[in-house]
Structures are given as C-alpha cells and as structure tokens.
Design a protein around this motif. Structure first.
Motif, mmCIF file in Angstrom:
data_model
loop_
_atom_site.group_PDB
_atom_site.id
_atom_site.type_symbol
_atom_site.label_atom_id
_atom_site.label_comp_id
_atom_site.label_asym_id
_atom_site.label_seq_id
_atom_site.Cartn_x
_atom_site.Cartn_y
_atom_site.Cartn_z
ATOM 1 N N PHE A 41 0.823 -1.210 0.000
ATOM 2 C CA PHE A 41 0.000 0.000 0.000
ATOM 3 C C PHE A 41 0.857 1.260 0.000
ATOM 4 N N THR A 42 1.919 1.274 0.807
ATOM 5 C CA THR A 42 2.712 2.495 0.960
ATOM 6 C C THR A 42 3.783 2.664 -0.108
ATOM 7 N N HIS A 43 4.310 1.556 -0.642
ATOM 8 C CA HIS A 43 5.439 1.654 -1.568
ATOM 9 C C HIS A 43 5.151 1.137 -2.968
ATOM 10 N N GLY A 44 4.039 0.465 -3.151
ATOM 11 C CA GLY A 44 3.766 -0.148 -4.450
ATOM 12 C C GLY A 44 4.264 -1.582 -4.485
ATOM 13 N N LEU A 45 3.737 -2.359 -5.423
ATOM 14 C CA LEU A 45 4.026 -3.788 -5.480
ATOM 15 C C LEU A 45 5.498 -4.086 -5.774
ATOM 16 N N GLU A 46 6.092 -3.349 -6.705
ATOM 17 C CA GLU A 46 7.484 -3.619 -7.087
ATOM 18 C C GLU A 46 8.453 -3.371 -5.929
ATOM 19 N N THR A 47 8.308 -2.233 -5.276
ATOM 20 C CA THR A 47 9.185 -1.909 -4.148
ATOM 21 C C THR A 47 8.906 -2.832 -2.966
ATOM 22 N N ALA A 48 7.639 -3.163 -2.739
ATOM 23 C CA ALA A 48 7.291 -4.072 -1.642
ATOM 24 C C ALA A 48 7.959 -5.416 -1.835
ATOM 25 N N THR A 49 7.984 -5.914 -3.059
ATOM 26 C CA THR A 49 8.640 -7.192 -3.346
ATOM 27 C C THR A 49 10.122 -7.122 -3.004
ATOM 28 N N LYS A 50 10.760 -6.013 -3.336
ATOM 29 C CA LYS A 50 12.188 -5.845 -3.022
ATOM 30 C C LYS A 50 12.413 -5.728 -1.514
ATOM 31 N N LEU A 51 11.525 -5.012 -0.821
ATOM 32 C CA LEU A 51 11.683 -4.827 0.621
ATOM 33 C C LEU A 51 11.430 -6.104 1.412
ATOM 34 N N LEU A 52 10.662 -7.017 0.844
ATOM 35 C CA LEU A 52 10.322 -8.255 1.550
ATOM 36 C C LEU A 52 11.340 -9.367 1.342
ATOM 37 N N GLY A 53 12.365 -9.142 0.539
ATOM 38 C CA GLY A 53 13.424 -10.126 0.368
ATOM 39 C C GLY A 53 13.276 -10.926 -0.914
ATOM 40 N N SER A 54 14.418 -11.452 -1.365
ATOM 41 C CA SER A 54 14.429 -12.153 -2.649
ATOM 42 C C SER A 54 14.464 -13.670 -2.522
ATOM 43 N N ASN A 55 14.820 -14.183 -1.359
ATOM 44 C CA ASN A 55 14.830 -15.641 -1.176
ATOM 45 C C ASN A 55 14.131 -15.982 0.142
ATOM 46 N N PRO A 56 13.752 -17.226 0.312
ATOM 47 C CA PRO A 56 12.987 -17.604 1.514
ATOM 48 C C PRO A 56 13.687 -17.257 2.831
ATOM 49 N N HIS A 57 14.995 -17.425 2.889
ATOM 50 C CA HIS A 57 15.727 -17.108 4.118
ATOM 51 C C HIS A 57 15.622 -15.620 4.449
ATOM 52 N N ASP A 58 15.846 -14.771 3.442
ATOM 53 C CA ASP A 58 15.735 -13.325 3.658
ATOM 54 C C ASP A 58 14.305 -12.929 4.024
ATOM 55 N N GLN A 59 13.340 -13.538 3.379
ATOM 56 C CA GLN A 59 11.943 -13.228 3.659
ATOM 57 C C GLN A 59 11.578 -13.571 5.097
ATOM 58 N N LEU A 60 12.041 -14.725 5.573
ATOM 59 C CA LEU A 60 11.755 -15.126 6.954
ATOM 60 C C LEU A 60 12.442 -14.177 7.936
ATOM 61 N N LEU A 61 13.672 -13.811 7.635
ATOM 62 C CA LEU A 61 14.413 -12.893 8.495
ATOM 63 C C LEU A 61 13.727 -11.525 8.559
ATOM 64 N N ILE A 62 13.283 -11.024 7.418
ATOM 65 C CA ILE A 62 12.604 -9.722 7.371
ATOM 66 C C ILE A 62 11.255 -9.800 8.072
ATOM 67 N N GLN A 63 10.511 -10.876 7.870
ATOM 68 C CA GLN A 63 9.217 -11.037 8.551
ATOM 69 C C GLN A 63 9.393 -11.084 10.064
ATOM 70 N N THR A 64 10.421 -11.809 10.508
ATOM 71 C CA THR A 64 10.687 -11.906 11.942
ATOM 72 C C THR A 64 11.066 -10.540 12.507
ATOM 73 N N SER A 65 11.915 -9.818 11.801
ATOM 74 C CA SER A 65 12.324 -8.483 12.233
ATOM 75 C C SER A 65 11.128 -7.534 12.293
ATOM 76 N N ASP A 66 10.295 -7.551 11.265
ATOM 77 C CA ASP A 66 9.104 -6.697 11.259
ATOM 78 C C ASP A 66 8.147 -7.056 12.389
ATOM 79 N N SER A 67 8.001 -8.349 12.657
ATOM 80 C CA SER A 67 7.109 -8.776 13.739
ATOM 81 C C SER A 67 7.620 -8.314 15.096
#
Length: 151
Positions: A41-67
């Motif tokens: 919502f705040t950054h758009g789909l393309e930027t959100a995809t980049k901010l959420l990480g490119s591989n499963p490990h990064d995605q889990l790490l970012i989700q954990t940090s955000d939580s």
C-alpha cells in the motif's frame, strides 16, 4: 494553582498519551500481522517485493524483524496507555520532555540514515514530518502546563 487548572493539564496529558498509544498500538498490530499489505500500500508492489526479500531465508528474516518491531511498538503503545493515568505533575513533565527528545532523535535518524536507503528515499520526508508533529504534541503539553504553572 487551582484544582481546575491542575485537572486541565492532566486531561491534556491523558489525551496526548491516549492518542499516541492508539497510534502505536495500531501501527504495531499492523506491523505484526499485515506487513506485506502495508509495504504494498505504501510503496507499491514492485518496491514491496524488493523490501520483503528475494529468497525464503531473507523473507523469513525480514518477517521476523518486522514482527518484533511491531511487537515493540505495540508494547510501547500499551505502556503509553498505562502512563496516561499517572497524575504526578513532575512525572508528566519529565515524560513529555523524554518523548519530545525521542521523537526529535527519530526525525534526525530518518534525515541522516533512512533517506539514504534507495527504496525508502521518497518516504523519509513524510515520516520525518510525522515525527515532528508527534514531538510538537508533547511540546504543546509542556507549554500548556508551564503556562498554568506561571499564571
């Protein structure tokens, strides 16, 4: 100092604390449970995809940090709710000064560091403005309570 002026500055403290608490509780809960939607919502789909990480490990790490960041913000909101019922004028003044300094440091951090992050570069100004407004709400309380004290 009359009891009506003492209760009016206490009422201002309660209102400001409760508003800040509501903002922190809502933001924290959204960060914990809906970070992907917020990024989109705040950054758009393309930027959100980049901010959420490119591989499963990064995605889990970012989700954990955000939580955990959301949990910390939710906890701060809960503490603000509890502090809003403190009636000690000295504590209220000390707390308001501390919150003002905290918001100013957050705004400075955004100016010096967050604006350098490529994907967040356009967003820092709006967040800095928000931090300044939150700091000004505490300054308003301090000026209001000083006015009552020296009237």
């Amino acid at each position: 100092m009359s009891s009506s002026s003492a209760s009016s500055s206490s009422a201002a403290f309660v209102v400001i604390c409760l508003l800040h608490s509501l903002i922190a509780l809502t933001s924290g809960a959204l960060m914990i449970f809906h970070m992907k939607e917020i990024y989109t919502f705040t950054h758009g789909l393309e930027t959100a995809t980049k901010l959420l990480g490119s591989n499963p490990h990064d995605q889990l790490l970012i989700q954990t940090s955000d939580s955990f960041s959301g949990l910390l913000l939710f906890t701060i909101g809960f503490l603000l709710f509890m502090v809003s019922f403190v009636r000690d004028k000295g504590f209220q003044s000390f707390f308001a000064k501390g919150c003002t300094v905290l918001h100013i440091f957050m705004a400075l951090w955004r100016v010096y560091f967050e604006r350098k992050v490529e994907y967040l570069a356009w967003d820092w100004l709006m967040k800095t403005f928000g931090d300044v407004i939150l700091a000004l709400s505490w300054v308003f309380f301090l000026v209001y309570s000083w006015r009552e004290k020296y009237d």
